[in-house]
Every structure is written in C-alpha cells, then in structure tokens.
Scaffold this motif. Structure first.
Motif, mmCIF file in Angstrom:
data_model
loop_
_atom_site.group_PDB
_atom_site.id
_atom_site.type_symbol
_atom_site.label_atom_id
_atom_site.label_comp_id
_atom_site.label_asym_id
_atom_site.label_seq_id
_atom_site.Cartn_x
_atom_site.Cartn_y
_atom_site.Cartn_z
ATOM 1 N N GLY A 78 -25.667 -0.521 -16.632
ATOM 2 C CA GLY A 78 -24.807 -0.905 -15.657
ATOM 3 C C GLY A 78 -23.314 -0.514 -16.093
ATOM 4 N N ARG A 79 -22.315 -0.262 -15.055
ATOM 5 C CA ARG A 79 -21.220 -0.037 -15.249
ATOM 6 C C ARG A 79 -20.201 -0.565 -14.384
ATOM 7 N NH1 ARG A 79 -20.030 5.850 -12.240
ATOM 8 N NH2 ARG A 79 -21.688 5.619 -10.726
ATOM 9 N N ALA A 80 -18.872 -0.606 -15.028
ATOM 10 C CA ALA A 80 -17.828 -1.327 -14.077
ATOM 11 C C ALA A 80 -16.469 -0.248 -14.436
ATOM 12 C CB ALA A 80 -17.555 -2.954 -14.445
ATOM 13 N N GLY A 81 -15.702 -0.366 -13.383
ATOM 14 C CA GLY A 81 -14.458 0.496 -13.356
ATOM 15 C C GLY A 81 -14.741 1.928 -13.393
ATOM 16 N N ARG A 82 -13.756 2.549 -13.738
ATOM 17 C CA ARG A 82 -13.761 4.367 -13.640
ATOM 18 C C ARG A 82 -14.592 4.844 -14.939
ATOM 19 N NH1 ARG A 82 -8.576 6.975 -11.314
ATOM 20 N NH2 ARG A 82 -10.061 8.638 -11.210
ATOM 21 N N VAL A 83 -15.791 4.904 -14.924
ATOM 22 C CA VAL A 83 -16.575 5.406 -16.035
ATOM 23 C C VAL A 83 -17.761 6.263 -15.508
ATOM 24 C CG1 VAL A 83 -17.984 3.180 -16.147
ATOM 25 C CG2 VAL A 83 -17.733 4.845 -18.095
ATOM 26 N N ALA A 84 -18.109 7.457 -16.129
ATOM 27 C CA ALA A 84 -19.199 8.089 -15.591
ATOM 28 C C ALA A 84 -20.500 7.831 -16.466
ATOM 29 C CB ALA A 84 -18.934 9.525 -15.925
#
Length: 355
Positions: A78-84
C-alpha cells in the motif's frame, strides 16, 4: 594495490565531502509496547490500509508499506502520497544487516573467528588501544569505537580520521569493548574493510556475489548518488520493498547462513545500552550479533532494522516465526519531530505485524 586502496581510489573520484556523516539522522527505533492490540477487523493489511488512508499529513509526506507472510499471497503493498510503488529508495542503515550477513558468512567459512580480534587484520587502521575489539563486537555494537569523523569521502579515511579525532578530543581514553552497547556506524565501516582484507576483493563485489545475485535482488545495490554512496557498507544501499522482503525472509529462514551461525542473528549481548543510544527502546542492549534489533511490541517479539537516508526513513521487521514481515519507506514531513516520526514508525509496524 589492495582492495582498500582500490575502494579509496574508486570512491574518492566523486569528490564529495562527508559533511553529513555525523549529522545524518540516526536509525529510528521502534518504541516498546504502548498501544492495545488491534482488533481482528483491522489486523495486518486492513490495519495498514486504514493507516495509509489518513496520509499524507504533517508527520508523513509519503509512505510505501509491504506486508508479507503466512496467509498473504500475494503480499500486500500500500502507498500514500507521491511515491512510486516500484521505485528504488535509499535504505540507510538497513545496509548494515547486509554487511553483517557477509561477515557472518566469512565466519561460517572459518576465514575469521567471530571472537577473533580484528586489529591484526587491519593494523594500519585500528590503533593499538583497540587491539581487543572482536568481529562480534563490531556486529553487535559493543566495540566502543569512536564516532565517525567529518572527512572527505572514502571508507578508509573515515575510519582513520575517526580514531585520530577521538584521540585528540579524549586523550588517554581507555576503550572498554564488550561492556556497553552504543549504536555506531563506524563499526560497519570497519566491517566493510574487514571483508575486503579477508577476501582480497572489494566489499561491493563480495556483497553482490554472496547476497544480491544468489537472491536475485536485481534492484538492490550501492547507490550511484554520491550523496548517499558515501555511507558505503554502513548505509549506502538503495533497494525496493520487494527486494528487502526477499532478503529479510532469506536471512531469517537460514538460506544465507548455516545453522551453527544462524544463531548469531538472535544473540543480544547482556550489557546495558549506552545512555545516549536512542536506537534501543529500553536501557538494555537490543542489537544482535547479526545487526538486528530485538523489539517487544505488545508482548510479540519482533526482529528487524531501521534506517534513514536521502530524505526517507526505512525499516524491515518480522514477528517471531515470520508469521508476518513488513517493509516500510516513509518520507517525513518538513515539520515532523523525531518523536512524531518514531511514533509513526511504531504505528506502521504494529499495524503490519500484530495480525
């Protein structure tokens, strides 16, 4: 030309100053138990998903979290914000665990004893006052070596200048290896030089042939960014969440070390943690002879390592028995305090592992 000399020449060509050596953020420890166990509906990936839904905020600009282990096929990311999700990131002091694994392989091969003094191997680097420091004490941070010095980039000079600066600042100081644990990056610089001396080959080559290639870690290696690469065997790697999870799983499953040496990963010295050592959450030592931190999370024993480099904080952790493993990469907010960042790391690791 010796491997150390080749390393010096290779890295010195970057011409980058090592001003960040003592000012770079220290590895972030996961504090001890403080929050109740998550309910079944919010454990593991669900809990991580819920936490990521609240980001970004003033503490964390971006986050990438991978959870793997029993019952999770495929692993959750999972990710959040600007991240590849598929990007490579600097992993800072997580590098130390890779370095320690290489040293323990050399121990397993009988090429150096874990309780063998290292000065005879590196007499031009280690002063006579530190003649009793052993390979084990480098790995578990009980060597009592001085802190790294601010010097131009190259591992050999870092080590030499650190001892020189300490002798000037503390004349007559008597080292006391084995009596207290003080988390210190100089141990890993010396460990990298030790690998070169024992094998006759550059550290990065040994890391590649012993760890990276056998595990298929195609996206892990020494950073090409000189601002990060200065940290070398102490914190110079870049990697991906998938590669880090593969490494952690292989390490803990015994695929990198034979059983007789695997035990060192979990041997924590029975000594106090230095008062200024902010990496351990209690007054007792927490680092093992394999460079892993032993942490108690709500009664669950977990092992792992944190790091900080290039504007990111990172970490790899696994619960006992590897029921769950987690990898996190967090980019702190500009105004976030150290305490807030530690609390966020704790929240992420608890969400991922306490399921």
């Amino acid at each position: 030309m010796t491997p150390c000399s080749r390393t010096i020449r290779r890295l010195a060509t970057t011409g980058v100053a090592l001003a960040a050596l003592v000012t770079a953020p220290a590895a972030t420890a996961v504090p001890g138990p403080s929050a109740p166990r998550a309910s079944p509906s919010t454990r593991g990936p669900a809990a991580v998903r819920a936490l990521l839904a609240t980001l970004p905020d003033r503490v964390t600009d971006a986050a990438l979290v991978r959870v793997a282990g029993r019952g999770l096929q495929p692993p959750y990311t999972g990710r959040a914000g600007r991240v590849a999700a598929g990007g490579r990131f600097p992993v800072g002091s997580v590098t130390k665990v890779f370095t320690d694994a290489v040293v323990l392989q050399l121990v397993a091969e009988g090429r150096i004893g874990i309780d063998e003094p290292v000065r005879p191997r590196l007499p031009e680097v280690i002063p006579a006052a530190y003649a009793g420091v052993t390979a084990r004490q480098l790995l578990d941070h009980t060597s009592d070596l001085p802190r790294p010095a601010r010097v131009p980039l190259d591992p050999y000079a870092v080590v030499a200048a650190s001892f020189a600066a300490d002798a000037t600042a503390h004349p007559g100081r008597i080292p006391a290896p084995g009596t207290v644990q003080q988390y210190n990056g100089l141990n890993s610089f010396v460990a990298g030089l030790l690998v070169e001396q024992v094998t006759g080959r550059p550290f990065v080559r040994e890391l590649d042939r012993r760890i990276l290639r056998p595990l298929g870690l195609r996206h892990t290696g020494l950073s090409e960014d000189p601002v990060i690469a200065w940290a070398w065997s102490e914190g110079g790697l870049v990697s991906t969440p998938a590669d880090l999870d593969t490494f952690l799983r292989a390490l803990l499953e015994g695929r990198l070390l034979p059983p007789g040496r695997q035990r060192h990963l979990f041997e924590v010295p029975a000594v106090p943690s230095a008062p200024e050592n902010t990496s351990c959450p209690t007054s007792a030592a927490c680092f093992s002879a394999g460079g892993l931190m032993r942490i108690d999370l709500n009664g669950v024993e977990v092992w792992g390592k944190t790091g900080s480099s290039g504007g990111w904080t990172s970490g790899v952790f696994a619960s006992a028995g590897q029921h769950r493993r987690s990898v996190h990469l967090l980019r702190p907010g500009a105004a976030a305090t150290s305490a807030q960042q530690r609390a966020r790391v704790e929240a992420v690791v608890k969400a991922a592992l306490l399921g």
